[in-house]
Design a protein around this motif. Structure first.
Motif, PDB file in Angstrom:
ATOM      1  N   LYS A 152      70.655  86.711 -66.403  1.00 26.08           N
ATOM      2  CA  LYS A 152      69.886  85.822 -65.614  1.00 26.08           C
ATOM      3  C   LYS A 152      70.789  85.348 -64.596  1.00 26.08           C
ATOM      4  CE  LYS A 152      65.897  82.793 -66.006  1.00 26.08           C
ATOM      5  NZ  LYS A 152      64.892  82.072 -66.912  1.00 26.08           N
ATOM      6  N   SER A 153      72.140  84.962 -64.988  1.00 24.22           N
ATOM      7  CA  SER A 153      72.935  84.235 -64.198  1.00 24.22           C
ATOM      8  C   SER A 153      74.348  84.128 -64.725  1.00 24.22           C
ATOM      9  CB  SER A 153      72.508  82.662 -63.732  1.00 24.22           C
ATOM     10  OG  SER A 153      72.346  81.764 -64.769  1.00 24.22           O
ATOM     11  N   THR A 154      75.165  83.749 -63.963  1.00 19.53           N
ATOM     12  CA  THR A 154      76.679  83.505 -64.738  1.00 19.53           C
ATOM     13  C   THR A 154      77.226  82.104 -64.016  1.00 19.53           C
ATOM     14  OG1 THR A 154      76.869  86.093 -64.860  1.00 19.53           O
ATOM     15  CG2 THR A 154      78.878  84.426 -64.965  1.00 19.53           C
ATOM     16  N   ALA A 155      77.399  81.367 -65.131  1.00 25.25           N
ATOM     17  CA  ALA A 155      78.383  80.138 -64.625  1.00 25.25           C
ATOM     18  C   ALA A 155      79.717  80.429 -64.980  1.00 25.25           C
ATOM     19  CB  ALA A 155      77.935  79.036 -65.721  1.00 25.25           C
ATOM     20  N   VAL A 156      80.616  80.459 -63.654  1.00 23.11           N
ATOM     21  CA  VAL A 156      81.871  80.645 -63.659  1.00 23.11           C
ATOM     22  C   VAL A 156      82.674  79.320 -63.475  1.00 23.11           C
ATOM     23  CG1 VAL A 156      83.787  81.592 -62.243  1.00 23.11           C
ATOM     24  CG2 VAL A 156      81.541  82.586 -62.073  1.00 23.11           C
ATOM     25  N   TYR A 157      83.390  79.110 -64.670  1.00 22.63           N
ATOM     26  CA  TYR A 157      83.987  77.693 -65.157  1.00 22.63           C
ATOM     27  C   TYR A 157      85.375  77.771 -64.933  1.00 22.63           C
ATOM     28  CZ  TYR A 157      85.184  79.525 -69.704  1.00 22.63           C
ATOM     29  OH  TYR A 157      85.849  80.123 -70.835  1.00 22.63           O
TER      30      TYR A 157
ATOM     31  N   PHE B 256      86.224  86.376 -64.557  1.00 20.29           N
ATOM     32  CA  PHE B 256      85.305  86.749 -63.620  1.00 20.29           C
ATOM     33  C   PHE B 256      85.927  87.442 -62.429  1.00 20.29           C
ATOM     34  CE2 PHE B 256      82.466  86.225 -59.934  1.00 20.29           C
ATOM     35  CZ  PHE B 256      81.620  86.804 -60.321  1.00 20.29           C
ATOM     36  N   THR B 257      86.979  86.962 -61.725  1.00 15.52           N
ATOM     37  CA  THR B 257      87.532  87.789 -60.589  1.00 15.52           C
ATOM     38  C   THR B 257      88.166  88.949 -61.047  1.00 15.52           C
ATOM     39  OG1 THR B 257      89.463  86.319 -60.871  1.00 15.52           O
ATOM     40  CG2 THR B 257      87.763  85.618 -59.434  1.00 15.52           C
ATOM     41  N   VAL B 258      88.355  89.240 -62.288  1.00 16.33           N
ATOM     42  CA  VAL B 258      89.063  90.652 -62.457  1.00 16.33           C
ATOM     43  C   VAL B 258      87.902  91.526 -63.167  1.00 16.33           C
ATOM     44  CG1 VAL B 258      91.287  89.699 -62.909  1.00 16.33           C
ATOM     45  CG2 VAL B 258      89.807  89.869 -64.919  1.00 16.33           C
TER      46      VAL B 258
ATOM     47  N   GLY C  91      84.003  81.714 -79.925  1.00 12.00           N
ATOM     48  CA  GLY C  91      84.226  83.086 -80.017  1.00 12.00           C
ATOM     49  C   GLY C  91      82.927  83.678 -79.017  1.00 12.00           C
ATOM     50  N   PHE C  92      81.822  82.932 -79.283  1.00 14.13           N
ATOM     51  CA  PHE C  92      80.609  83.499 -78.290  1.00 14.13           C
ATOM     52  C   PHE C  92      80.833  83.509 -76.726  1.00 14.13           C
ATOM     53  CE2 PHE C  92      76.634  82.539 -76.136  1.00 14.13           C
ATOM     54  CZ  PHE C  92      75.848  83.808 -76.128  1.00 14.13           C
ATOM     55  N   ILE C  93      81.492  82.428 -76.270  1.00 14.80           N
ATOM     56  CA  ILE C  93      81.824  82.439 -74.913  1.00 14.80           C
ATOM     57  C   ILE C  93      82.956  83.385 -74.421  1.00 14.80           C
ATOM     58  CG2 ILE C  93      82.756  80.856 -73.036  1.00 14.80           C
ATOM     59  CD1 ILE C  93      81.097  78.503 -74.177  1.00 14.80           C
ATOM     60  N   ARG C  94      84.076  83.254 -75.580  1.00 17.15           N
ATOM     61  CA  ARG C  94      84.987  84.429 -75.185  1.00 17.15           C
ATOM     62  C   ARG C  94      84.352  85.696 -75.132  1.00 17.15           C
ATOM     63  NH1 ARG C  94      87.603  83.893 -79.823  1.00 17.15           N
ATOM     64  NH2 ARG C  94      88.644  81.958 -79.241  1.00 17.15           N
ATOM     65  N   ALA C  95      83.581  85.821 -75.696  1.00 18.69           N
ATOM     66  CA  ALA C  95      83.008  87.555 -75.790  1.00 18.69           C
ATOM     67  C   ALA C  95      82.146  87.654 -74.660  1.00 18.69           C
ATOM     68  CB  ALA C  95      82.115  87.807 -77.070  1.00 18.69           C
ATOM     69  N   GLN C  96      81.761  86.791 -73.929  1.00 21.74           N
ATOM     70  CA  GLN C  96      80.843  86.892 -72.898  1.00 21.74           C
ATOM     71  C   GLN C  96      81.552  87.675 -71.685  1.00 21.74           C
ATOM     72  OE1 GLN C  96      78.190  83.561 -71.842  1.00 21.74           O
ATOM     73  NE2 GLN C  96      78.333  82.935 -74.067  1.00 21.74           N
ATOM     74  N   ALA C  97      82.791  87.252 -71.698  1.00 22.11           N
ATOM     75  CA  ALA C  97      83.649  87.818 -70.392  1.00 22.11           C
ATOM     76  C   ALA C  97      83.808  89.468 -70.518  1.00 22.11           C
ATOM     77  CB  ALA C  97      84.984  87.389 -70.517  1.00 22.11           C
ATOM     78  N   ALA C  98      83.499  89.785 -72.002  1.00 23.13           N
ATOM     79  CA  ALA C  98      83.719  91.344 -72.154  1.00 23.13           C
ATOM     80  C   ALA C  98      82.259  92.028 -72.047  1.00 23.13           C
ATOM     81  CB  ALA C  98      84.227  91.835 -73.912  1.00 23.13           C
TER      82      ALA C  98
ATOM     83  N   GLY D  71      71.746  83.323 -69.384  1.00 21.87           N
ATOM     84  CA  GLY D  71      72.942  83.390 -68.810  1.00 21.87           C
ATOM     85  C   GLY D  71      74.208  83.463 -69.388  1.00 21.87           C
ATOM     86  N   THR D  72      75.294  83.459 -68.695  1.00 19.69           N
ATOM     87  CA  THR D  72      76.473  83.731 -69.246  1.00 19.69           C
ATOM     88  C   THR D  72      77.713  82.841 -68.712  1.00 19.69           C
ATOM     89  OG1 THR D  72      77.385  85.420 -67.622  1.00 19.69           O
ATOM     90  CG2 THR D  72      76.376  86.070 -69.863  1.00 19.69           C
ATOM     91  N   TYR D  73      78.575  82.428 -69.521  1.00 13.43           N
ATOM     92  CA  TYR D  73      79.635  81.676 -69.138  1.00 13.43           C
ATOM     93  C   TYR D  73      81.181  82.366 -69.211  1.00 13.43           C
ATOM     94  CZ  TYR D  73      75.997  77.952 -69.997  1.00 13.43           C
ATOM     95  OH  TYR D  73      74.927  77.233 -69.776  1.00 13.43           O
ATOM     96  N   VAL D  74      81.636  82.445 -67.945  1.00 11.56           N
ATOM     97  CA  VAL D  74      83.044  83.385 -67.722  1.00 11.56           C
ATOM     98  C   VAL D  74      83.913  82.468 -67.062  1.00 11.56           C
ATOM     99  CG1 VAL D  74      83.820  85.324 -67.033  1.00 11.56           C
ATOM    100  CG2 VAL D  74      81.550  85.309 -67.846  1.00 11.56           C
ATOM    101  N   SER D  75      84.987  82.379 -67.552  1.00  6.20           N
ATOM    102  CA  SER D  75      86.219  81.591 -66.993  1.00  6.20           C
ATOM    103  C   SER D  75      86.558  82.318 -65.569  1.00  6.20           C
ATOM    104  CB  SER D  75      87.314  81.600 -67.668  1.00  6.20           C
ATOM    105  OG  SER D  75      87.985  82.995 -67.596  1.00  6.20           O
ATOM    106  N   GLN D  76      87.041  81.464 -64.555  1.00  8.37           N
ATOM    107  CA  GLN D  76      87.228  81.943 -63.127  1.00  8.37           C
ATOM    108  C   GLN D  76      88.318  83.118 -63.140  1.00  8.37           C
ATOM    109  OE1 GLN D  76      88.948  79.353 -60.330  1.00  8.37           O
ATOM    110  NE2 GLN D  76      87.614  80.100 -58.559  1.00  8.37           N
ATOM    111  N   PRO D  77      89.193  83.131 -63.848  1.00  9.13           N
ATOM    112  CA  PRO D  77      89.987  84.316 -63.829  1.00  9.13           C
ATOM    113  C   PRO D  77      89.283  85.374 -64.228  1.00  9.13           C
ATOM    114  CG  PRO D  77      91.351  82.339 -64.701  1.00  9.13           C
ATOM    115  CD  PRO D  77      89.747  81.887 -64.498  1.00  9.13           C
TER     116      PRO D  77
END
Length: 584
Positions: A96-101, A182-184, A64-71, A174-180
């Motif tokens: 600090k940074s974003t890891a796009v996964y 992140f690009t939107v 849930g935490f990683i999911r919420a980071q995209a928002a 930092g955060t972790y956001v999926s590539q799709p």
């Protein structure tokens, strides 16, 4: 827990796959496209996420935490912080940074009380770790570096029971956001700075949140160029210029971006203000809905006409080739001999470079690589010389490149050579190349940057790196040093040859980590590499602006190919070609 212990614990477990598709409105799998610059799509997409559910397991809390980071770019990480303890929320630095996964991260309980194939959670503390497959890393300034193929990052989260519920107490910044996602939720923007002679725009590519995009972009431009680019460009913004209200840029229904700047801009003369307006126009018109820019300082209108600055220009020249022992041009699909150059009979031509039309000799200067040990100027017929005049001699020379100031560039082993048409040669310091072997060197059309492809020659590995470096010049345009900048094309394992096909885009002959076969890739700065239609045995590449019709690739059998008008295939242009080049 040490890194290797954590990895072995993860491998030995039956792991739980992190599913992010439940609450987010954007999928995390499937193909991803990137948009060209400038963008004109006015739509904005926001990702929504839900807070923690009562009774959630530690892994479900991390999910849930990683999911919420995209928002987080929309809600200032309000929902994401609900998964943290007060201590964890106070210490976490999401910007600090974003890891796009890529794909779906794999998580497991790694401590304590892990037994066999079943992970049991006892007590009030637990650690959850896993491996995340990376697509890119984005730093806090918005600069994106594409990850290497199969690159991953090990992550670890420590949770405690907080009022009976699992919450994250220790976590990486930092955060972790999926590539799709992140690009939107972010936009790729090229901040436009000025070449030192004010003739060209020089892009500094960043990614900014889509929310309040115009405000982020304006502040990014006013903050100045990246540190690596600073000595190669300039900006017309007077020192200390800011927005009157931080992050505030209003965009009217008619598409006018209204910037109210601090009084520092009033100290600039009309020429400087004109250049600044040109920078704002070229940068902010990449923002959806922005069609023009109005600049004020308090209640004072900055009423000037934007300066004329070249942005991503075409070369203005036909593609040149060496065939039948002569320099020729391809005009309307036909070979046309260039009568101005001497014959190349008896010369082992393996590469060609042509001077840009705005160079000192107005595009009349040409050089060839002879074998791989020398680069020579091709004399004009009206001059006394009858054979190519050697400018640079060194082992394993890369194909040459000519900048708009008339300097010839090439790499040899770990050295960067520059030479004048009269044969004055020097090397430029590039400490990061000390243990590497240079494969290709290409100067950008603005003359402020150079792309250098190299591979590690000390370890025996063939992994290539493409660096974009800043060219520092003296007042007369003489290159004096290089500043290492950003890395592009990280997903390519090998890069053999390349060409600029835009202000912030390279076309590369290379191979990915998936296949050893050489293919053509479009590799934008600060974006993801894109495989082009397959072409057999490419060995040389050149291009003008864009991919279709101007991108030319020479195959190892001497057949020259270009992209079809549809972009879906390749079309034969000519045969028996030894070398090909657009100016640059």
């Amino acid at each position: 827990m040490r890194f290797d212990q954590l990895r072995m614990s993860i491998i030995s477990l039956v792991v739980t796959v992190l599913a992010l598709t439940g609450c987010a409105t954007i999928p995390v799998t499937g193909p991803v496209g990137s948009e060209p610059l400038p963008v004109t799509d006015a739509g904005q997409v926001f990702v929504e996420a839900e807070g923690p559910v009562a009774g959630a397991t530690p892994i479900e809390v991390i999910q849930g935490f990683i999911r919420a980071q995209a928002a987080g770019v929309s809600d200032d990480y309000r929902v994401a912080k609900e998964f943290l303890t007060a201590e964890g929320a106070a210490q976490w630095e999401p910007n600090k940074s974003t890891a796009v996964y890529l794909g779906e991260p794999v998580l497991a309980v790694v401590a304590p009380n892990v037994s066999g194939a079943t992970a049991r959670v006892d007590g009030n503390r637990v650690e959850v770790g896993g491996a995340i497959d990376l697509a890119a890393i984005v730093d806090q300034t918005g600069q994106l570096v594409e990850a290497a193929s199969n690159e991953s990052q090990i992550v670890s989260f420590k949770l405690v029971r907080d009022n009976g519920q699992w919450r994250i107490n220790e976590l990486p910044d930092g955060t972790y956001v999926s590539q799709p996602n992140f690009t939107v939720t972010h936009r790729r923007i090229a901040l436009q700075f000025l070449s030192l002679d004010h003739q060209y725009f020089v892009p500094d590519v960043r990614w900014y949140p889509s929310r309040n995009l115009a405000g982020h972009v304006a502040e990014g431009l006013l903050a100045g160029p990246s540190a690596w680019l600073r000595d190669a460009v300039t900006t017309a913004a007077p020192i200390g210029t800011t927005l009157q209200v931080a992050g505030s840029v209003q965009v009217s229904a008619e598409g006018v971006a209204e910037l109210d700047l601090s009084s520092a801009v009033l100290s600039a003369d009309s020429e400087q203000q004109s250049l600044l307006l040109a920078q704002f126009n070229a940068t902010l018109q990449q923002v959806p809905q922005v069609r023009s820019v109005r600049v004020t300082a308090g209640n004072v209108d900055i009423n000037v006409t934007a300066a004329s600055v070249l942005q991503d220009p075409q070369t203005g020249a036909a593609v040149a080739v060496v065939t039948d022992n002569a320099v020729q041009k391809i005009v309307d699909g036909a070979l046309v001999p260039d009568q101005g150059y001497v014959s190349l009979e008896g010369v082992n031509v393996t590469a060609l470079a042509m001077e840009p039309l705005d160079g000192p000799q107005s595009g009349q200067f040409a050089v060839v690589r002879q074998g791989k040990r020398s680069i020579a100027a091709v004399p004009r017929i009206l001059r006394n010389a009858e054979t190519p005049q050697v400018l640079i001699e060194a082992p394993e020379l890369s194909a040459p490149s000519i900048d708009r100031f008339g300097w010839v560039w090439a790499g040899s082993v770990s050295d960067i050579y520059v030479a004048t048409g009269e044969g004055e040669v020097s090397t430029l310091a590039a400490p990061w190349l000390a243990s590497r072997t240079i494969d290709a060197v290409r100067v950008s059309r603005d003359g402020a940057r150079v792309a250098i492809a190299s591979h590690d020659s000390s370890s025996g590995e063939s992994q290539s790196t493409i660096d974009i470096a800043a060219i520092v010049r003296d007042d007369t345009g003489v290159p004096t040093q290089l500043e290492q900048g950003v890395t592009v094309g990280g997903s390519l394992a090998v890069a053999h040859e390349m060409a600029w096909i835009g202000e912030s885009t390279l076309a590369v002959i290379g191979a990915s980590g998936v296949s050893a076969d050489s293919n053509i890739y479009v590799t934008p700065i600060g974006d993801f590499s894109q495989l082009q239609p397959v072409l057999d045995h490419p060995v040389m590449i050149t291009g003008d602006l864009g991919v279709r019709t101007t991108l030319h690739v020479l195959q190892n059998d001497g057949v020259l190919m270009t992209r079809s008008t549809t972009g879906a295939s390749w079309t034969e242009v000519a045969r028996d070609i030894a070398a090909v080049a657009y100016p640059g």
